[in-house]
Design an enzyme around this catalytic site. Structure first.
Site, PDB file in Angstrom:
ATOM      1  N   ARG A  14      52.042 -77.081 -53.084  1.00  0.00           N
ATOM      2  CA  ARG A  14      53.469 -77.384 -53.013  1.00  0.00           C
ATOM      3  C   ARG A  14      54.061 -77.281 -54.414  1.00  0.00           C
ATOM      4  O   ARG A  14      53.358 -77.448 -55.415  1.00  0.00           O
ATOM      5  CB  ARG A  14      53.721 -78.778 -52.421  1.00  0.00           C
ATOM      6  CG  ARG A  14      53.127 -79.902 -53.222  1.00  0.00           C
ATOM      7  CD  ARG A  14      53.190 -81.242 -52.516  1.00  0.00           C
ATOM      8  NE  ARG A  14      52.768 -82.308 -53.414  1.00  0.00           N
ATOM      9  CZ  ARG A  14      53.574 -83.026 -54.173  1.00  0.00           C
ATOM     10  NH1 ARG A  14      54.880 -82.808 -54.133  1.00  0.00           N
ATOM     11  NH2 ARG A  14      53.113 -83.967 -54.969  1.00  0.00           N
ATOM     12  N   ARG A  36      63.495 -81.137 -56.328  1.00  0.00           N
ATOM     13  CA  ARG A  36      64.249 -82.389 -56.208  1.00  0.00           C
ATOM     14  C   ARG A  36      65.731 -82.080 -56.245  1.00  0.00           C
ATOM     15  O   ARG A  36      66.193 -81.429 -57.177  1.00  0.00           O
ATOM     16  CB  ARG A  36      63.911 -83.321 -57.373  1.00  0.00           C
ATOM     17  CG  ARG A  36      62.555 -83.931 -57.254  1.00  0.00           C
ATOM     18  CD  ARG A  36      62.456 -85.069 -58.230  1.00  0.00           C
ATOM     19  NE  ARG A  36      61.068 -85.362 -58.502  1.00  0.00           N
ATOM     20  CZ  ARG A  36      60.647 -85.963 -59.602  1.00  0.00           C
ATOM     21  NH1 ARG A  36      61.517 -86.296 -60.543  1.00  0.00           N
ATOM     22  NH2 ARG A  36      59.370 -86.226 -59.774  1.00  0.00           N
ATOM     23  N   ARG A  38      38.588 -73.861 -66.818  1.00  0.00           N
ATOM     24  CA  ARG A  38      39.486 -73.308 -67.824  1.00  0.00           C
ATOM     25  C   ARG A  38      39.408 -74.228 -69.031  1.00  0.00           C
ATOM     26  O   ARG A  38      39.224 -75.438 -68.892  1.00  0.00           O
ATOM     27  CB  ARG A  38      40.925 -73.250 -67.311  1.00  0.00           C
ATOM     28  CG  ARG A  38      41.154 -72.205 -66.256  1.00  0.00           C
ATOM     29  CD  ARG A  38      41.074 -70.788 -66.794  1.00  0.00           C
ATOM     30  NE  ARG A  38      42.248 -70.451 -67.611  1.00  0.00           N
ATOM     31  CZ  ARG A  38      42.303 -69.410 -68.426  1.00  0.00           C
ATOM     32  NH1 ARG A  38      41.253 -68.629 -68.573  1.00  0.00           N
ATOM     33  NH2 ARG A  38      43.408 -69.146 -69.107  1.00  0.00           N
ATOM     34  N   ARG A  90      52.544 -74.809 -74.096  1.00  0.00           N
ATOM     35  CA  ARG A  90      53.495 -75.878 -74.429  1.00  0.00           C
ATOM     36  C   ARG A  90      53.264 -76.374 -75.847  1.00  0.00           C
ATOM     37  O   ARG A  90      52.215 -76.136 -76.449  1.00  0.00           O
ATOM     38  CB  ARG A  90      53.409 -77.031 -73.438  1.00  0.00           C
ATOM     39  CG  ARG A  90      52.055 -77.708 -73.344  1.00  0.00           C
ATOM     40  CD  ARG A  90      52.077 -78.786 -72.262  1.00  0.00           C
ATOM     41  NE  ARG A  90      50.828 -79.537 -72.214  1.00  0.00           N
ATOM     42  CZ  ARG A  90      50.639 -80.618 -71.478  1.00  0.00           C
ATOM     43  NH1 ARG A  90      51.616 -81.083 -70.713  1.00  0.00           N
ATOM     44  NH2 ARG A  90      49.482 -81.253 -71.490  1.00  0.00           N
ATOM     45  N   GLU A  95      49.336 -75.632 -77.351  1.00  0.00           N
ATOM     46  CA  GLU A  95      48.211 -75.546 -76.419  1.00  0.00           C
ATOM     47  C   GLU A  95      48.045 -74.099 -75.939  1.00  0.00           C
ATOM     48  O   GLU A  95      48.959 -73.516 -75.368  1.00  0.00           O
ATOM     49  CB  GLU A  95      48.429 -76.480 -75.228  1.00  0.00           C
ATOM     50  CG  GLU A  95      48.492 -77.938 -75.638  1.00  0.00           C
ATOM     51  CD  GLU A  95      48.504 -78.898 -74.459  1.00  0.00           C
ATOM     52  OE1 GLU A  95      48.314 -78.455 -73.309  1.00  0.00           O
ATOM     53  OE2 GLU A  95      48.724 -80.101 -74.696  1.00  0.00           O
ATOM     54  N   TYR A 124      39.714 -82.475 -60.744  1.00  0.00           N
ATOM     55  CA  TYR A 124      40.784 -82.794 -61.683  1.00  0.00           C
ATOM     56  C   TYR A 124      41.276 -84.198 -61.365  1.00  0.00           C
ATOM     57  O   TYR A 124      41.749 -84.468 -60.269  1.00  0.00           O
ATOM     58  CB  TYR A 124      41.942 -81.786 -61.587  1.00  0.00           C
ATOM     59  CG  TYR A 124      43.031 -82.134 -62.571  1.00  0.00           C
ATOM     60  CD1 TYR A 124      42.881 -81.816 -63.917  1.00  0.00           C
ATOM     61  CD2 TYR A 124      44.159 -82.832 -62.176  1.00  0.00           C
ATOM     62  CE1 TYR A 124      43.845 -82.175 -64.846  1.00  0.00           C
ATOM     63  CE2 TYR A 124      45.129 -83.195 -63.087  1.00  0.00           C
ATOM     64  CZ  TYR A 124      44.961 -82.857 -64.425  1.00  0.00           C
ATOM     65  OH  TYR A 124      45.911 -83.236 -65.343  1.00  0.00           O
ATOM     66  N   ASP A 158      43.666 -87.546 -62.524  1.00  0.00           N
ATOM     67  CA  ASP A 158      44.594 -88.263 -63.389  1.00  0.00           C
ATOM     68  C   ASP A 158      43.905 -89.538 -63.863  1.00  0.00           C
ATOM     69  O   ASP A 158      42.967 -90.028 -63.228  1.00  0.00           O
ATOM     70  CB  ASP A 158      45.883 -88.618 -62.634  1.00  0.00           C
ATOM     71  CG  ASP A 158      46.795 -87.411 -62.443  1.00  0.00           C
ATOM     72  OD1 ASP A 158      46.767 -86.509 -63.306  1.00  0.00           O
ATOM     73  OD2 ASP A 158      47.521 -87.354 -61.433  1.00  0.00           O
TER      74      ASP A 158
END
Length: 366
Positions: free
Chosen positions: A171, A175, A248, A279, A299, A347, A349
């Site tokens: 997705r 917003r 990666r 970034r 980065e 991955y 958080d």
């Protein structure tokens, strides 16, 4: 000396596990191959600024239990992650919201934005997306995709979007409010003073050995602990017997600049493929710093090879099939707990790492 737990890795998973077991009277030895604790959330001071040495880490969660847990070890500020994106000479707010759409199309209302996106998607006639490009186009339309998704994604993965599988993007949130807060979570912030202090407190009461390679260490210390908590690379633990899991990697280029404010925001993404970095992070803005100088990190995503620092698991079909074999082997290791992003090839958080470590503790003490 004999321990209850040998914990491999002084990152967040290992440190939370060590803290909780030490509180319960267990003896823990924590080892790490790096010369410092805290894994990828390690922060180091430069010019009075807490620099996130392995990339930006913004703590966010909807789990009050995890938020309260972390706030035992540091006071968190009210930092809200509101990145901006640069495409050529244009600047857009992220995540994709009404500020983004207003700048892109000169509109004001949510309905205008919805109509433009729906019309663009309809004109593409994509029934079943066959690659990441078609998947993204079918979610956000041509303009948002070409300016803000395509180049950034290709840099992240080192491949053309047409060569990437569609399922990588499940997705792309749109917003239709003027809200630049990147996360939807109830709690968000940066620990004042950086993350390293948190891990220092978590490791109080444990013995810690740095610059210690687990695979060398265990040759001479096979019986040092009743159990092992392993947060290193899952395939390496099993000597790559089914093959190497892919990642990666990221290279960081850090600069100290003789200015008090370089880009006016902590996180600025560069979405053109031609700009080699994804970034720039300006670290002082995470803690609303007023220092006379500033520190930035560029980065650069890179192909990973064995020996490099692994960052993001490549969750394609090939690697998912491979990791499943390793997970089945891991289940058979009776006295080893596998955890963290490398130990589980996921991955994670930060809040999910804390949650998983606390769950692992609960399973142990039942």
């Amino acid at each position: 000396m004999h321990y209850d737990y040998l914990i491999v890795g002084a990152g967040l998973f290992g440190a939370v596990f060590a803290q909780e077991m030490t509180k319960r009277g267990k003896k823990c030895l924590v080892i790490d191959k790096r010369p410092h604790i805290a894994g990828n959330i390690y922060c180091e001071q430069t010019e009075g600024i807490n620099v996130h040495k392995y990339g930006a880490h913004i703590f966010h969660t909807s789990n009050k239990k995890v938020w309260d847990y972390m706030n035992q070890f540091a006071e968190f500020n009210q930092y809200i992650n509101s990145p901006v994106a640069v495409y050529k000479d244009e600047l857009y707010n992220l995540p994709f919201n009404m500020n983004t759409f207003s700048k892109m199309w000169g509109i004001k209302t949510p309905q205008e934005a919805k109509d433009i996106i729906a019309k663009q998607i309809e004109q593409l006639h994509i029934e079943e997306p066959e690659n990441l490009e078609e998947q993204a186009l079918s979610l956000v339309g041509k303009d948002v995709y070409e300016k803000l998704v395509k180049g950034y994604t290709e840099k992240q993965w080192g491949r053309d979007c047409k060569e990437l599988p569609a399922f990588i993007i499940k997705r792309l949130p749109l917003r239709f409010t003027y809200d630049n807060n990147y996360f939807n979570d109830r709690y968000q912030g940066i620990p004042m003073g950086g993350y390293t202090q948190i891990v220092e407190k978590l490791l109080e009461g444990s013995d810690v050995l740095l610059e210690t390679d687990y695979f060398e260490f265990r040759k001479d210390h096979q019986d040092i602990a009743d159990k092992t908590v392993y947060t290193g690379m899952l395939d390496q633990y099993f000597d790559y017997q089914y093959g190497v899991l892919e990642y990666r990697s990221v290279r960081f280029e850090e600069e100290t600049l003789d200015t008090d404010n370089f880009q006016g925001n902590a996180v600025v993404n560069y979405t053109e493929r031609e700009v080699p970095y994804t970034r720039i992070i300006e670290h002082k803005h995470f803690e609303f710093g007023t220092q006379p100088k500033t520190v930035i990190s560029k980065e650069y995503p890179s192909e990973w090879k064995q020996g490099d620092e692994p960052y993001y698991p490549v969750n394609d079909a090939k690697n998912e099939a491979l990791v499943e074999k390793y997970r089945q082997l891991a289940q058979k290791e009776k006295n080893v707990i596998f955890g963290g992003r490398l130990g589980e090839y996921r991955y994670y958080d930060m809040d999910k790492v804390v949650e998983a470590a606390l769950e692992a503790v609960n399973r142990e003490i039942v």
